[in-house]
Write a protein that holds these residues in place. Structure first.
Motif, short mmCIF file in Angstrom:
data_model
loop_
_atom_site.label_atom_id
_atom_site.label_comp_id
_atom_site.label_asym_id
_atom_site.label_seq_id
_atom_site.Cartn_x
_atom_site.Cartn_y
_atom_site.Cartn_z
N VAL A 247 0.84 -1.20 0.00
CA VAL A 247 0.00 0.00 0.00
C VAL A 247 0.87 1.25 0.00
O VAL A 247 0.61 2.22 -0.72
CB VAL A 247 -0.95 0.00 1.22
CG1 VAL A 247 -1.67 1.33 1.33
CG2 VAL A 247 -1.96 -1.14 1.11
N GLU A 248 1.93 1.23 0.79
CA GLU A 248 2.85 2.37 0.89
C GLU A 248 3.52 2.66 -0.46
O GLU A 248 3.61 3.82 -0.89
CB GLU A 248 3.92 2.07 1.94
CG GLU A 248 4.99 3.13 2.09
CD GLU A 248 6.09 2.69 3.05
OE1 GLU A 248 7.28 3.00 2.76
OE2 GLU A 248 5.78 2.04 4.07
N VAL A 249 3.98 1.62 -1.13
CA VAL A 249 4.65 1.79 -2.43
C VAL A 249 3.66 2.32 -3.46
O VAL A 249 3.96 3.28 -4.20
CB VAL A 249 5.25 0.45 -2.91
CG1 VAL A 249 5.66 0.53 -4.38
CG2 VAL A 249 6.46 0.08 -2.06
N LEU A 250 2.48 1.74 -3.54
CA LEU A 250 1.49 2.14 -4.54
C LEU A 250 0.97 3.55 -4.29
O LEU A 250 0.80 4.33 -5.22
CB LEU A 250 0.33 1.15 -4.55
CG LEU A 250 0.66 -0.26 -5.08
CD1 LEU A 250 -0.46 -1.22 -4.77
CD2 LEU A 250 0.94 -0.21 -6.58
N GLU A 251 0.73 3.88 -3.03
CA GLU A 251 0.25 5.23 -2.71
C GLU A 251 1.30 6.28 -3.03
O GLU A 251 1.00 7.35 -3.58
CB GLU A 251 -0.13 5.31 -1.23
CG GLU A 251 -0.77 6.64 -0.84
CD GLU A 251 -1.27 6.64 0.59
OE1 GLU A 251 -2.19 7.44 0.88
OE2 GLU A 251 -0.75 5.86 1.42
N GLY A 252 2.56 5.98 -2.72
CA GLY A 252 3.63 6.91 -3.05
C GLY A 252 3.77 7.11 -4.55
O GLY A 252 3.99 8.24 -5.02
N TYR A 253 3.63 6.03 -5.31
CA TYR A 253 3.74 6.13 -6.77
C TYR A 253 2.57 6.93 -7.34
O TYR A 253 2.73 7.75 -8.24
CB TYR A 253 3.76 4.72 -7.36
CG TYR A 253 3.91 4.68 -8.87
CD1 TYR A 253 4.94 5.36 -9.52
CD2 TYR A 253 3.02 3.93 -9.64
CE1 TYR A 253 5.07 5.31 -10.90
CE2 TYR A 253 3.16 3.87 -11.02
CZ TYR A 253 4.18 4.56 -11.64
OH TYR A 253 4.31 4.51 -13.01
N LEU A 254 1.37 6.71 -6.80
CA LEU A 254 0.19 7.42 -7.27
C LEU A 254 0.29 8.92 -7.03
O LEU A 254 -0.25 9.73 -7.79
CB LEU A 254 -1.06 6.85 -6.59
CG LEU A 254 -2.42 7.32 -7.12
CD1 LEU A 254 -2.61 6.91 -8.57
CD2 LEU A 254 -3.55 6.77 -6.26
N ARG A 255 0.99 9.30 -5.97
CA ARG A 255 1.13 10.72 -5.63
C ARG A 255 2.43 11.34 -6.18
O ARG A 255 2.77 12.47 -5.83
CB ARG A 255 1.07 10.89 -4.10
CG ARG A 255 -0.27 10.51 -3.52
CD ARG A 255 -0.37 10.83 -2.03
NE ARG A 255 -1.68 10.49 -1.51
CZ ARG A 255 -2.76 11.26 -1.62
NH1 ARG A 255 -2.66 12.44 -2.21
NH2 ARG A 255 -3.92 10.87 -1.14
N SER A 256 3.11 10.60 -7.02
CA SER A 256 4.37 11.10 -7.59
C SER A 256 4.12 12.08 -8.72
O SER A 256 2.98 12.26 -9.18
CB SER A 256 5.21 9.93 -8.10
OG SER A 256 4.59 9.33 -9.23
#
Length: 269
Positions: A247-256
């Motif tokens: 979840v942390e990786v995907l959320e960070g990528y989505l907000r990049s």
């Protein structure tokens, strides 16, 4: 710890050809070998000789007095280790996250090269393995968490080779008026969000939170646990840590910056 020994008969078969027949596999305890603890990066090697003797030998240098460790099963995930041996390895590099397959995600999944750029990873071509480019930044994380993050990356539902957005196209959407390119980015953002929601849903479906499991493991005097229950809670907690990392990786990528255009605000928020 046990080993499997398969006696082999090379006697001629009924049609006159030699070969393996009447092969019986048995599982047996390995005296003394079971005194060695498990490690993914073990310093010893286990082998069965031709006369069915057990041999343990060093395959790498070790300091005097260092504990000799043995890998019971190569490239074993925590699910496999728990099923066979009853224990879990925190940050097991061979763990995986079962994401939704790329085929069911918008746009056919996520762009591998763009995710690598965002996460600061590089691929080692010889082994098709990955590592962090900035080792100093990586050192700020615990070794177990670093392994979880890399396991998440390896498990991500990537687009097939040659499909989707070109690897070099990572500029923000706001710099482009190409509606086709915008649609591709929108599809990828939707795929990332869908994968993230699936991981979060699986966490929500579990009967306890990670914090509750860690409290159980930290102070067993409050709620005494049997050895089997303790091992089961350890396995469940590590599974949750891996899902939280996803979840942390995907959320960070989505907000990049890749999805920074105003046309994606709804998908990002």
């Amino acid at each position: 710890f046990s080993v499997e020994v398969s006696p082999v008969s090379a006697a001629p078969s009924l049609d006159g050809r030699g070969g393996r027949q009447n092969v019986v596999t048995i599982s047996a305890l390995a005296p003394a070998c079971d005194l060695l603890n498990y490690s993914v990066d073990a310093s010893t090697h286990f082998a069965i000789t031709d006369n069915n003797r057990f041999e343990i030998s060093l395959h790498s240098c070790a300091d005097a007095g260092a504990e000799a460790l043995l890998c019971y099963m190569e490239k074993a995930s925590n699910h496999k280790l728990m099923s066979v041996f009853g224990f879990t390895v925190p940050g097991n590099p061979y763990d995986t996250v079962r994401f939704l397959p790329p085929a069911v995600l918008p746009g056919g999944g996520v762009c591998k090269e763009a995710v690598m750029t965002h996460m600061g990873l590089q691929e080692l071509s010889a082994l098709r393995d990955v590592t962090f480019i900035d080792s100093n930044a990586a050192e700020k994380q615990s070794p177990a968490h670093r392994e979880r993050v890399i396991s998440v990356f390896k498990s991500l539902p990537f687009r097939s080779e040659g499909g989707g957005t070109p690897a070099s196209f990572i500029e923000p959407l706001c710099d482009s008026d190409d509606t086709t390119v915008a649609a591709v980015f929108q599809d990828e953002a939707a795929a990332v969000r869908r994968a993230m929601e699936d991981c979060q849903s699986r966490l929500d479906d579990l009967p306890t939170t990670l914090e509750e499991d860690e409290l159980l493991l930290a102070d067993i005097t409050i709620t005494p646990l049997s050895a089997c229950t303790f091992a089961a809670v350890q396995y469940r907690a590590e599974k949750k840590r891996l899902l939280h990392a996803a979840v942390e990786v995907l959320e960070g990528y989505l907000r990049s910056a890749r999805f920074s255009g105003t046309r994606l605000e709804e998908l990002r928020e």
